[in-house]
Design a protein around this motif. Structure first.
Motif, PDB file in Angstrom:
ATOM      1  N   LEU A 231       2.483  13.495  10.722  1.00 32.34           N
ATOM      2  CA  LEU A 231       1.448  12.890   9.872  1.00 32.34           C
ATOM      3  C   LEU A 231       0.427  13.898   9.350  1.00 32.34           C
ATOM      4  O   LEU A 231      -0.521  13.516   8.672  1.00 32.34           O
ATOM      5  N   HIS A 232       0.625  15.177   9.631  1.00 34.58           N
ATOM      6  CA  HIS A 232      -0.352  16.177   9.207  1.00 34.58           C
ATOM      7  C   HIS A 232      -0.455  16.298   7.698  1.00 34.58           C
ATOM      8  O   HIS A 232      -1.501  16.688   7.183  1.00 34.58           O
ATOM      9  N   ASN A 233       0.606  15.970   6.960  1.00 38.72           N
ATOM     10  CA  ASN A 233       0.495  16.090   5.498  1.00 38.72           C
ATOM     11  C   ASN A 233      -0.290  14.926   4.895  1.00 38.72           C
ATOM     12  O   ASN A 233      -0.464  14.871   3.681  1.00 38.72           O
ATOM     13  N   TRP A 234      -0.790  14.020   5.733  1.00 36.64           N
ATOM     14  CA  TRP A 234      -1.655  12.931   5.267  1.00 36.64           C
ATOM     15  C   TRP A 234      -3.126  13.322   5.398  1.00 36.64           C
ATOM     16  O   TRP A 234      -4.014  12.473   5.361  1.00 36.64           O
ATOM     17  N   ARG A 235      -3.362  14.622   5.529  1.00 39.44           N
ATOM     18  CA  ARG A 235      -4.714  15.160   5.572  1.00 39.44           C
ATOM     19  C   ARG A 235      -4.977  15.900   4.287  1.00 39.44           C
ATOM     20  O   ARG A 235      -4.050  16.516   3.761  1.00 39.44           O
ATOM     21  N   PRO A 236      -6.152  15.911   3.766  1.00 34.71           N
ATOM     22  CA  PRO A 236      -7.273  15.099   4.202  1.00 34.71           C
ATOM     23  C   PRO A 236      -7.094  13.644   3.785  1.00 34.71           C
ATOM     24  O   PRO A 236      -6.352  13.341   2.837  1.00 34.71           O
ATOM     25  N   ILE A 237      -7.797  12.772   4.470  1.00 35.64           N
ATOM     26  CA  ILE A 237      -7.793  11.350   4.107  1.00 35.64           C
ATOM     27  C   ILE A 237      -8.456  11.209   2.743  1.00 35.64           C
ATOM     28  O   ILE A 237      -9.494  11.819   2.476  1.00 35.64           O
ATOM     29  N   ARG A 238      -7.857  10.447   1.872  1.00 37.16           N
ATOM     30  CA  ARG A 238      -8.449  10.161   0.564  1.00 37.16           C
ATOM     31  C   ARG A 238      -9.550   9.127   0.763  1.00 37.16           C
ATOM     32  O   ARG A 238      -9.342   8.105   1.402  1.00 37.16           O
ATOM     33  N   ARG A 239     -10.723   9.409   0.231  1.00 37.37           N
ATOM     34  CA  ARG A 239     -11.896   8.586   0.511  1.00 37.37           C
ATOM     35  C   ARG A 239     -12.510   7.927  -0.719  1.00 37.37           C
ATOM     36  O   ARG A 239     -13.575   7.350  -0.650  1.00 37.37           O
ATOM     37  N   GLY A 240     -11.832   8.025  -1.861  1.00 38.44           N
ATOM     38  CA  GLY A 240     -12.381   7.439  -3.076  1.00 38.44           C
ATOM     39  C   GLY A 240     -12.417   5.918  -3.020  1.00 38.44           C
ATOM     40  O   GLY A 240     -11.605   5.277  -2.359  1.00 38.44           O
ATOM     41  N   ARG A 241     -13.383   5.363  -3.735  1.00 43.30           N
ATOM     42  CA  ARG A 241     -13.513   3.907  -3.810  1.00 43.30           C
ATOM     43  C   ARG A 241     -12.280   3.327  -4.512  1.00 43.30           C
ATOM     44  O   ARG A 241     -11.859   3.835  -5.557  1.00 43.30           O
ATOM     45  N   LEU A 242     -11.709   2.296  -3.926  1.00 40.41           N
ATOM     46  CA  LEU A 242     -10.527   1.673  -4.520  1.00 40.41           C
ATOM     47  C   LEU A 242     -10.922   0.906  -5.785  1.00 40.41           C
ATOM     48  O   LEU A 242     -11.972   0.266  -5.818  1.00 40.41           O
ATOM     49  N   PRO A 243     -10.079   0.930  -6.813  1.00 42.01           N
ATOM     50  CA  PRO A 243     -10.411   0.262  -8.076  1.00 42.01           C
ATOM     51  C   PRO A 243     -10.030  -1.219  -8.096  1.00 42.01           C
ATOM     52  O   PRO A 243      -9.898  -1.807  -9.169  1.00 42.01           O
ATOM     53  N   PHE A 244      -9.829  -1.818  -6.928  1.00 39.49           N
ATOM     54  CA  PHE A 244      -9.485  -3.237  -6.820  1.00 39.49           C
ATOM     55  C   PHE A 244     -10.090  -3.774  -5.522  1.00 39.49           C
ATOM     56  O   PHE A 244     -10.574  -2.995  -4.683  1.00 39.49           O
ATOM     57  N   LYS A 245     -10.073  -5.075  -5.361  1.00 38.97           N
ATOM     58  CA  LYS A 245     -10.631  -5.705  -4.163  1.00 38.97           C
ATOM     59  C   LYS A 245      -9.866  -5.234  -2.925  1.00 38.97           C
ATOM     60  O   LYS A 245      -8.656  -5.015  -2.987  1.00 38.97           O
ATOM     61  N   ALA A 246     -10.594  -5.124  -1.817  1.00 42.09           N
ATOM     62  CA  ALA A 246      -9.964  -4.693  -0.578  1.00 42.09           C
ATOM     63  C   ALA A 246     -10.656  -5.326   0.618  1.00 42.09           C
ATOM     64  O   ALA A 246     -11.882  -5.443   0.644  1.00 42.09           O
ATOM     65  N   THR A 247      -9.849  -5.711   1.579  1.00 43.57           N
ATOM     66  CA  THR A 247     -10.344  -6.178   2.875  1.00 43.57           C
ATOM     67  C   THR A 247      -9.678  -5.322   3.937  1.00 43.57           C
ATOM     68  O   THR A 247      -8.455  -5.181   3.945  1.00 43.57           O
ATOM     69  N   ALA A 248     -10.487  -4.741   4.818  1.00 45.34           N
ATOM     70  CA  ALA A 248      -9.974  -3.920   5.917  1.00 45.34           C
ATOM     71  C   ALA A 248     -10.163  -4.672   7.227  1.00 45.34           C
ATOM     72  O   ALA A 248     -11.264  -5.122   7.536  1.00 45.34           O
ATOM     73  N   VAL A 249      -9.079  -4.808   7.983  1.00 40.72           N
ATOM     74  CA  VAL A 249      -9.130  -5.477   9.284  1.00 40.72           C
ATOM     75  C   VAL A 249      -9.046  -4.399  10.357  1.00 40.72           C
ATOM     76  O   VAL A 249      -8.084  -3.623  10.392  1.00 40.72           O
ATOM     77  N   LEU A 250     -10.074  -4.366  11.206  1.00 36.43           N
ATOM     78  CA  LEU A 250     -10.175  -3.327  12.230  1.00 36.43           C
ATOM     79  C   LEU A 250     -10.187  -3.942  13.619  1.00 36.43           C
ATOM     80  O   LEU A 250     -10.753  -5.015  13.829  1.00 36.43           O
ATOM     81  N   SER A 251      -9.584  -3.232  14.550  1.00 35.46           N
ATOM     82  CA  SER A 251      -9.581  -3.619  15.955  1.00 35.46           C
ATOM     83  C   SER A 251     -10.556  -2.723  16.711  1.00 35.46           C
ATOM     84  O   SER A 251     -10.646  -1.526  16.425  1.00 35.46           O
ATOM     85  N   SER A 252     -11.256  -3.283  17.679  1.00 38.74           N
ATOM     86  CA  SER A 252     -12.236  -2.502  18.427  1.00 38.74           C
ATOM     87  C   SER A 252     -11.596  -1.534  19.425  1.00 38.74           C
ATOM     88  O   SER A 252     -12.274  -0.654  19.943  1.00 38.74           O
TER      89      SER A 252
END
Length: 183
Positions: A108-129
């Protein structure tokens, strides 16, 4: 039933038969974006494949992206480079991993850096603690940078088949909410 096409975007190693994404495929007939290499995912290849699938759709209706794990990172990277983001109405981002964390496997190293730009569409992120692949604060930071609404799932691990979500009706309700008209 909303006419929007839903595209399943699994993470690294694909989703197993008991994963909520696989269950949604069977229950609702959602299409999955198949990748050529699930073991050694290359970000550019996965982005190109998402473009190919979107362009091949016969239905011009807007699309909802249903991403889990590395599929979330795919959405963020793809949205920064694709000229076809207008095809997407919204995205459900479930358990985005922190691919910049030192403990991530070399695949998964080629998935660096994480892209951090604002998405141009609606988004909901579901996170686990207690997601073993992303600290809660880090997941919330990424979601905020992407402009996603955050939904806390509580201590549910990586929100995969090991989490015991079954058909995960709560997640499907979030997807239905994203299908609503408007920004």
């Amino acid at each position: 039933m909303n006419p929007m096409q839903r595209l399943i975007l699994p993470g690294w190693m694909d989703s197993d038969a008991d994963h909520w994404q696989s269950r949604w495929q069977r229950l609702y007939g959602y299409a999955k974006v198949e990748q050529a290499d699930w073991q050694w995912p290359r970000r550019g290849d996965w982005m190109a494949r998402l473009d190919e699938v979107l362009l091949a759709l016969d239905d011009p209706a807007p699309v909802l992206l249903v991403a889990h794990s590395l599929g979330c990172q795919l959405v963020a990277a793809w949205a920064e480079h694709s000229r076809h983001t207008a095809r997407v109405h919204g995205t459900l981002l479930v358990a985005p991993p922190d691919t910049e964390h030192d403990a991530m496997p070399p695949q998964l190293h080629n998935w660096r850096p994480i892209r951090r730009g604002r998405l141009p569409f609606k988004a909901t992120a579901v996170l686990s603690s207690d997601d073993p692949y992303c600290a809660l604060a880090r997941g919330a930071e990424m979601a905020g940078q992407w402009g996603a609404t955050v939904v806390m799932a509580g201590p549910r691990g990586h929100l995969n088949s090991a989490s015991g979500l079954g058909d995960w009706p709560e997640g499907h309700a979030l997807l239905d909410d994203l299908a609503a008209p408007g920004p």
